[in-house]
Design a protein around this motif. Sequence first.
Motif, short mmCIF file in Angstrom:
data_model
loop_
_atom_site.label_atom_id
_atom_site.label_comp_id
_atom_site.label_asym_id
_atom_site.label_seq_id
_atom_site.Cartn_x
_atom_site.Cartn_y
_atom_site.Cartn_z
N ALA A 154 33.84 14.96 -40.29
CA ALA A 154 34.79 14.14 -41.29
C ALA A 154 33.98 13.88 -42.51
O ALA A 154 32.69 13.76 -42.33
CB ALA A 154 35.09 12.80 -40.65
N ALA A 155 34.62 13.79 -43.75
CA ALA A 155 33.74 13.32 -44.88
C ALA A 155 33.51 11.96 -44.97
O ALA A 155 32.37 11.45 -45.47
CB ALA A 155 34.51 13.66 -46.21
N LEU A 156 34.41 11.22 -44.33
CA LEU A 156 34.28 9.62 -44.35
C LEU A 156 33.85 9.21 -42.69
O LEU A 156 34.43 9.58 -42.01
CB LEU A 156 35.61 8.99 -44.34
CG LEU A 156 36.28 8.70 -45.79
CD1 LEU A 156 37.52 8.11 -45.90
CD2 LEU A 156 35.16 7.78 -46.59
N THR A 157 32.69 8.53 -42.83
CA THR A 157 32.34 8.33 -41.47
C THR A 157 31.34 6.91 -41.85
O THR A 157 30.69 6.48 -42.84
CB THR A 157 31.31 9.24 -40.84
OG1 THR A 157 31.14 8.93 -39.66
CG2 THR A 157 30.08 9.58 -41.69
N ILE A 200 25.08 13.66 -37.72
CA ILE A 200 24.31 14.97 -38.24
C ILE A 200 24.66 14.54 -39.84
O ILE A 200 26.10 14.60 -40.07
CB ILE A 200 24.47 16.15 -38.01
CG1 ILE A 200 24.21 16.47 -36.48
CG2 ILE A 200 23.84 17.29 -38.91
CD1 ILE A 200 24.85 17.58 -35.88
N VAL A 201 23.92 14.29 -40.83
CA VAL A 201 24.68 14.44 -42.35
C VAL A 201 24.00 16.09 -42.83
O VAL A 201 22.87 16.32 -42.59
CB VAL A 201 23.93 13.42 -42.96
CG1 VAL A 201 24.19 13.66 -44.46
CG2 VAL A 201 24.59 12.22 -42.66
N VAL A 202 25.15 16.67 -43.60
CA VAL A 202 24.76 17.81 -44.22
C VAL A 202 24.58 17.61 -45.66
O VAL A 202 25.08 17.02 -46.25
CB VAL A 202 25.74 18.98 -44.29
CG1 VAL A 202 25.27 20.19 -44.78
CG2 VAL A 202 26.21 19.10 -42.91
N ILE A 234 33.81 13.16 -55.63
CA ILE A 234 32.50 12.79 -55.34
C ILE A 234 32.19 11.34 -55.55
O ILE A 234 31.56 10.53 -54.61
CB ILE A 234 31.51 13.56 -56.07
CG1 ILE A 234 31.45 15.15 -55.38
CG2 ILE A 234 30.04 13.04 -55.89
CD1 ILE A 234 30.81 16.01 -56.40
N ALA A 235 32.78 10.95 -56.47
CA ALA A 235 32.69 9.22 -56.96
C ALA A 235 33.31 8.47 -55.75
O ALA A 235 32.83 7.49 -55.55
CB ALA A 235 33.21 9.00 -58.13
N THR A 269 27.28 7.84 -51.45
CA THR A 269 26.15 8.72 -52.18
C THR A 269 25.30 9.51 -51.26
O THR A 269 25.34 9.03 -50.13
CB THR A 269 25.57 7.88 -52.89
OG1 THR A 269 24.87 6.99 -52.12
CG2 THR A 269 26.33 6.98 -53.72
N GLU A 270 24.35 10.36 -51.65
CA GLU A 270 23.62 11.05 -51.03
C GLU A 270 22.53 9.98 -50.26
O GLU A 270 22.30 10.12 -48.99
CB GLU A 270 22.55 11.92 -51.94
CG GLU A 270 21.80 12.86 -51.06
CD GLU A 270 22.77 13.99 -50.16
OE1 GLU A 270 23.95 14.15 -50.44
OE2 GLU A 270 22.15 14.23 -49.05
N GLU A 271 22.24 9.10 -50.95
CA GLU A 271 21.38 7.77 -50.33
C GLU A 271 22.03 7.15 -49.33
O GLU A 271 21.40 6.92 -48.28
CB GLU A 271 21.15 6.90 -51.63
CG GLU A 271 19.98 7.35 -52.61
CD GLU A 271 20.74 8.25 -53.56
OE1 GLU A 271 22.00 8.17 -53.55
OE2 GLU A 271 20.11 9.31 -54.09
N GLU A 272 23.14 6.92 -49.40
CA GLU A 272 23.88 6.35 -48.34
C GLU A 272 24.27 6.99 -47.24
O GLU A 272 24.10 6.68 -45.95
CB GLU A 272 25.64 5.71 -48.97
CG GLU A 272 25.49 4.58 -49.97
CD GLU A 272 26.88 4.52 -50.62
OE1 GLU A 272 27.02 3.33 -51.20
OE2 GLU A 272 27.68 5.25 -50.78
N PHE A 273 24.53 8.43 -47.36
CA PHE A 273 24.74 9.37 -46.21
C PHE A 273 23.06 9.31 -45.39
O PHE A 273 23.21 9.25 -44.15
CB PHE A 273 24.95 10.81 -46.62
CG PHE A 273 26.39 10.93 -46.82
CD1 PHE A 273 27.30 10.79 -45.54
CD2 PHE A 273 26.88 11.28 -47.84
CE1 PHE A 273 28.50 11.23 -45.54
CE2 PHE A 273 28.30 11.50 -47.80
CZ PHE A 273 29.03 11.42 -46.78
#
Length: 212
Positions: free
Chosen positions: A129-132, A145-147, A174-175, A179-183
């Motif tokens: 899922a994109a949202l998690t 796992i984060v890609v 994307i907005a 964000t990558e940092e949050e992931f």
Amino acid sequence: MNDSNNHINSSLELGESRRIIGISGGIGSGKSIICKIFEVLGVPVYYADERAKWLTNNDLQLRKEIKELLGREAYDSNGQYNRKWVASQVFENPALLKILNSLIHPRVYEDTKQWLQQNQDKAYVLREAALTNAAGNGNDLSKLIVVSSPMDLRIARIKKRDPQRNEAEIRAIIARQKTEEEFQKIADYQIINNEKELLIPQILSLHKIFQG
Ligand code: ATP
């Protein structure tokens, strides 16, 4: 602690009873392609976003509730969920979007439960899922796992995969995502998909861990 190079947070241990591993990341990071490789290894994958789309069309209770909330236009003349129209209604109405999600999420949850029952014999399963949230934070995930992929590569991939989308639309999606940092903060493991690091060794290393 285990021996994976992909391991980020060592505090959580793999749950004994439930081995549902979440896999997430921003649009174009490569979640789906990586899940296909896990499937080749025999790991069942629940594609939550695709499944939610399927349920908006095929779950009769959900169809009824969505029509009650948004009106008949939520479905087109062929009876198909009118995603574009619905998006236009909820785009600047976060309260309405929240209600819509509160209709969809319990149906996806029920659907996931049924799917899990069918895959009880497996050592672990993946939920894409994109949202998690982080594993264990309001969900049944044992680990997440984060890609990760560089932003320019993600945008180039989506332009190629979805030619109907322009760059502004891709950036708007994307907005709305983490964000990558949050992931990174919520990741237990990461897979780097930058087309330099090999994917298969990273996947095999995680597969070994999750199989126990
Ligand atoms: P979405 O959130 O939109 O579902 P995603 O994270 O699932 O995106 P994918 O659909 O797996 O991303 O990948 C986006 C596109 O980039 C696909 O066409 C995929 O085949 C391609 N792609 C991803 N990773 C690689 C790679 N390492 N090498 C070549 N192509 C790749």
